[in-house]
Design a protein around this motif. Sequence first.
Motif, PDB file in Angstrom:
ATOM      1  N   ARG A  60      -1.569   3.141  10.334  1.00 16.96           N
ATOM      2  CA  ARG A  60      -1.151   3.454  11.968  1.00 16.96           C
ATOM      3  C   ARG A  60       0.149   4.824  11.465  1.00 16.96           C
ATOM      4  O   ARG A  60       0.566   4.501  12.369  1.00 16.96           O
ATOM      5  CB  ARG A  60      -1.289   2.217  12.247  1.00 16.96           C
ATOM      6  N   LEU A  61       0.916   3.934  10.895  1.00 16.69           N
ATOM      7  CA  LEU A  61       2.252   4.007  10.385  1.00 16.69           C
ATOM      8  C   LEU A  61       2.356   5.877  10.643  1.00 16.69           C
ATOM      9  O   LEU A  61       2.861   6.309  10.349  1.00 16.69           O
ATOM     10  CB  LEU A  61       2.677   3.400   9.087  1.00 16.69           C
ATOM     11  N   GLU A  62       1.018   5.699   9.375  1.00 15.72           N
ATOM     12  CA  GLU A  62       0.368   7.388   9.655  1.00 15.72           C
ATOM     13  C   GLU A  62       0.731   8.158   9.784  1.00 15.72           C
ATOM     14  O   GLU A  62       1.254   9.376  10.135  1.00 15.72           O
ATOM     15  CB  GLU A  62      -0.501   7.494   7.964  1.00 15.72           C
ATOM     16  N   LEU A  63      -0.220   7.558  11.114  1.00 16.49           N
ATOM     17  CA  LEU A  63      -0.169   8.838  11.818  1.00 16.49           C
ATOM     18  C   LEU A  63       0.782   8.890  13.081  1.00 16.49           C
ATOM     19  O   LEU A  63       1.150  10.263  13.264  1.00 16.49           O
ATOM     20  CB  LEU A  63      -1.759   7.845  12.794  1.00 16.49           C
ATOM     21  N   LEU A  64       1.858   7.441  12.859  1.00 10.78           N
ATOM     22  CA  LEU A  64       3.321   7.968  14.479  1.00 10.78           C
ATOM     23  C   LEU A  64       3.623   8.450  13.638  1.00 10.78           C
ATOM     24  O   LEU A  64       4.452   9.067  14.140  1.00 10.78           O
ATOM     25  CB  LEU A  64       4.007   6.087  14.398  1.00 10.78           C
ATOM     26  N   LEU A  65       4.013   8.669  12.271  1.00  9.96           N
ATOM     27  CA  LEU A  65       4.804   9.743  11.703  1.00  9.96           C
ATOM     28  C   LEU A  65       4.886  10.444  11.154  1.00  9.96           C
ATOM     29  O   LEU A  65       5.758  11.471  11.678  1.00  9.96           O
ATOM     30  CB  LEU A  65       4.951   8.994   9.445  1.00  9.96           C
ATOM     31  N   GLY A  66       2.945  10.828  10.983  1.00  8.73           N
ATOM     32  CA  GLY A  66       2.229  12.149  11.470  1.00  8.73           C
ATOM     33  C   GLY A  66       2.707  13.033  12.563  1.00  8.73           C
ATOM     34  O   GLY A  66       3.625  13.791  12.862  1.00  8.73           O
TER      35      GLY A  66
ATOM     36  N   MET B  55       0.709  -1.007   0.148  1.00  8.16           N
ATOM     37  CA  MET B  55       0.247   0.080   0.152  1.00  8.16           C
ATOM     38  C   MET B  55       1.111   0.996  -0.387  1.00  8.16           C
ATOM     39  O   MET B  55       2.093   1.224   0.898  1.00  8.16           O
ATOM     40  CB  MET B  55      -0.653  -0.037   1.304  1.00  8.16           C
ATOM     41  N   ARG B  56       0.515   2.192  -0.901  1.00  6.82           N
ATOM     42  CA  ARG B  56       1.265   3.288  -1.153  1.00  6.82           C
ATOM     43  C   ARG B  56       0.810   4.120   0.231  1.00  6.82           C
ATOM     44  O   ARG B  56       0.207   4.184   0.733  1.00  6.82           O
ATOM     45  CB  ARG B  56       0.841   4.237  -1.962  1.00  6.82           C
ATOM     46  N   ILE B  57       1.765   5.255   0.306  1.00  7.12           N
ATOM     47  CA  ILE B  57       2.486   5.849   1.707  1.00  7.12           C
ATOM     48  C   ILE B  57       1.136   6.992   1.536  1.00  7.12           C
ATOM     49  O   ILE B  57       1.332   7.493   0.863  1.00  7.12           O
ATOM     50  CB  ILE B  57       3.795   6.035   1.911  1.00  7.12           C
ATOM     51  N   GLY B  58       0.131   7.821   2.347  1.00 11.66           N
ATOM     52  CA  GLY B  58      -0.569   8.976   2.362  1.00 11.66           C
ATOM     53  C   GLY B  58      -0.052  10.041   2.869  1.00 11.66           C
ATOM     54  O   GLY B  58       0.242  10.301   4.282  1.00 11.66           O
ATOM     55  N   PHE B  59       1.063  11.015   2.252  1.00 12.69           N
ATOM     56  CA  PHE B  59       1.806  11.402   2.790  1.00 12.69           C
ATOM     57  C   PHE B  59       1.067  12.899   2.798  1.00 12.69           C
ATOM     58  O   PHE B  59       0.855  13.619   3.715  1.00 12.69           O
ATOM     59  CB  PHE B  59       3.153  12.059   2.001  1.00 12.69           C
ATOM     60  N   ARG B  60      -0.362  12.486   2.206  1.00  9.64           N
ATOM     61  CA  ARG B  60      -0.722  14.277   2.313  1.00  9.64           C
ATOM     62  C   ARG B  60      -1.685  14.197   3.839  1.00  9.64           C
ATOM     63  O   ARG B  60      -1.197  15.323   4.782  1.00  9.64           O
ATOM     64  CB  ARG B  60      -2.317  14.060   1.932  1.00  9.64           C
ATOM     65  N   GLN B  61      -1.925  12.588   4.604  1.00 12.02           N
ATOM     66  CA  GLN B  61      -2.308  12.205   6.101  1.00 12.02           C
ATOM     67  C   GLN B  61      -1.291  12.802   7.238  1.00 12.02           C
ATOM     68  O   GLN B  61      -1.478  13.440   7.501  1.00 12.02           O
ATOM     69  CB  GLN B  61      -3.299  10.791   5.793  1.00 12.02           C
ATOM     70  N   ILE B  62      -0.194  12.505   6.651  1.00 10.72           N
ATOM     71  CA  ILE B  62       1.339  12.389   7.392  1.00 10.72           C
ATOM     72  C   ILE B  62       1.269  13.730   7.734  1.00 10.72           C
ATOM     73  O   ILE B  62       1.000  14.348   8.548  1.00 10.72           O
ATOM     74  CB  ILE B  62       2.343  11.883   7.001  1.00 10.72           C
ATOM     75  N   GLY B  63       1.148  14.726   6.380  1.00 14.55           N
ATOM     76  CA  GLY B  63       1.205  15.981   6.823  1.00 14.55           C
ATOM     77  C   GLY B  63       0.290  16.569   7.474  1.00 14.55           C
ATOM     78  O   GLY B  63      -0.317  17.487   8.397  1.00 14.55           O
ATOM     79  N   VAL B  64      -0.959  16.250   7.326  1.00 10.49           N
ATOM     80  CA  VAL B  64      -2.627  16.897   8.256  1.00 10.49           C
ATOM     81  C   VAL B  64      -1.877  16.715   9.827  1.00 10.49           C
ATOM     82  O   VAL B  64      -2.098  17.476  10.920  1.00 10.49           O
ATOM     83  CB  VAL B  64      -3.862  15.861   8.077  1.00 10.49           C
ATOM     84  N   ILE B  65      -1.429  15.402   9.855  1.00 15.13           N
ATOM     85  CA  ILE B  65      -1.736  14.881  11.652  1.00 15.13           C
ATOM     86  C   ILE B  65      -0.579  15.926  11.623  1.00 15.13           C
ATOM     87  O   ILE B  65      -0.266  16.540  12.875  1.00 15.13           O
ATOM     88  CB  ILE B  65      -1.237  13.490  11.449  1.00 15.13           C
TER      89      ILE B  65
END
Lengths: 319, 272
Positions: B101-107, B1-11
């Motif tokens: 969950r990864l995106e939440l953590l990275l954000g 699955m591709r990483i959602g950079f937009r979500q990381i950015g929002v968080i």
Amino acid sequence: MASAAIIETRQTVKRFGEIRAVDGVDLAVEKGEIFGLIGHNGAGKSTLFKMMLGLLSPTSGEIRIDGRPPAGEAFRQIRRSIGYLPENVAFYDHLTGLETLRFFADLKGADRNACLPLLDKVGLCHAARRRVHGYSKGMRQRLGFAQAMLGNPKILFLDEPTTGLDPEGIRDFYRILDAMRTQGTTVILTSHILAEIQERVDRLAIMKMGRIDALGTMQSLRERADIPLRLQIDLRGGDADTVRRLLRQAGATEVNGGDGMISARCARQRKMEALRALASLPAVVDIQIREPTLEDVFLGYGQENAGGRMESAEKEGRL
Amino acid sequence: MRIGFRQIGVIAAKEFWDRIRNRWVFAVAAVFTAFALAIAYFGAAQQGGIGFKGIDVTIASLVSLVIYLVPLIALILGFDAIVGERERGSLDLLLSMPMTRLELLLGKFAGLSAALAFSTLAGFGLVGLLLSYQLDLGGLYHYFEFTLSAILMGMAFLSIAILISVAAADRARAGGLAIAVWFFFVLVYDLVLLGMLVGSGGRIGSGIFPILLLLNPADVFRIFNIFGMAEVKTLYGLATVFPPTLAEPWLLGSVMVLWIGVPLAVATWRFK
């Protein structure tokens, strides 16, 4: 029928250690219906919800949302097409209502410009620029509902959506829900109060200790229930023995009491027979018929008093 | 699955602006500015003089301050990143978004790192500007390196804090654990190493000792800043226990990056 289902669970089980929170649930919610899930606290409603959302994975069994597993490849697509209002939702106190909504709109990839109209829709327009810190419980719930509607979801998952709402709020809530249904949105909501949602859902399932206890329209549940009635007879003079005998002849059980007042249980089919027999006695001055609600039957409250009811609810909650 | 950079950015943006709004960034920047100024101008008072005494001495003094302060600040900044959301009751809602969950953590990590980096740069940058007319280019470069390494060390402890916030059962325990981690790496670790060194009569010195030092991000930070300076190196006695081959900036930098990456990776694995 199964192919039209937008939410489908098959033999879904979720175990937390020894506890089977959800114990083999088969459900099929059809597109465009409002589906109610009723049960005590701890009956497994929220756990089932979280599995449908892909927040928890089932111990065994299968769940499909719009034909796809919620945590699979299409997870982002599915998440964008659903709205979720968690039980006891909490937001960030330092953000305003509008900022809160915009934050979730950004996360969801929904239109930011839809936030203000949504706040208006749930009646929070006046508080849009106030911090959530000062919101009442009802206002937070309305904000949570607005959040769930971001991005025009195809399915709404609402966990105890009316907690904290006043009667007006509850009316507003169901009015919006009806409007969304006409647009084709599927709604699944939970409650532990049957009376509140019974006239407002198309179908409902009653959940008890992780299982579906009963499932169908309100009408079909009522017919199936076959609830025994309770008769209470006021006597003035006359002889109680005759009354008792007549009641027993009409198939009544648990005939109790003596002079002045007699109570008995009576099957619904023989109600009129009993009433006709009693009506012929001049000593009978009044007959009260108590009908237990469906809630009493399905949620197992039975004839207990309010205190006992709390206790049994608590016991089940702990289980 | 591709990483959602937009979500990381929002968080990340939310975390960063939260820290700006509650004035956390400014408070920390002010603390750094005040300490850096005091050390730069009064650091030599014990030796009987006040005023700026050269960049090497100043950095050496700053290092011993920052090595206490930055890990503490980073741990406090990040210890409730996840457990705080869980306790508030907003975690389920966040996790129901189209975000892994990864995106939440990275954000969370990116936003908090930005807040930490911003206040560190602002605090020490201001003092650097004031010192700049007394410094040559080499000195300024040293000072810049010091600031950068302080940020990296902060990120390493932030990464540990995120791991704590994922693993801890509640906020109170996470806080306790964060303080314990600070206590261990900043206060206890060096003492234990020193005890081992003295207790064994220096026999374990050459082989395992430098490796043990690399296993503490605070020590990596210290070595990075002190080793390059001939004037103060001997003062710290580092030259005798730490081989120059291991003190290469790129190597120390890589170790620090590992210290940032590994706790985050473990946190991702724990957070399911």
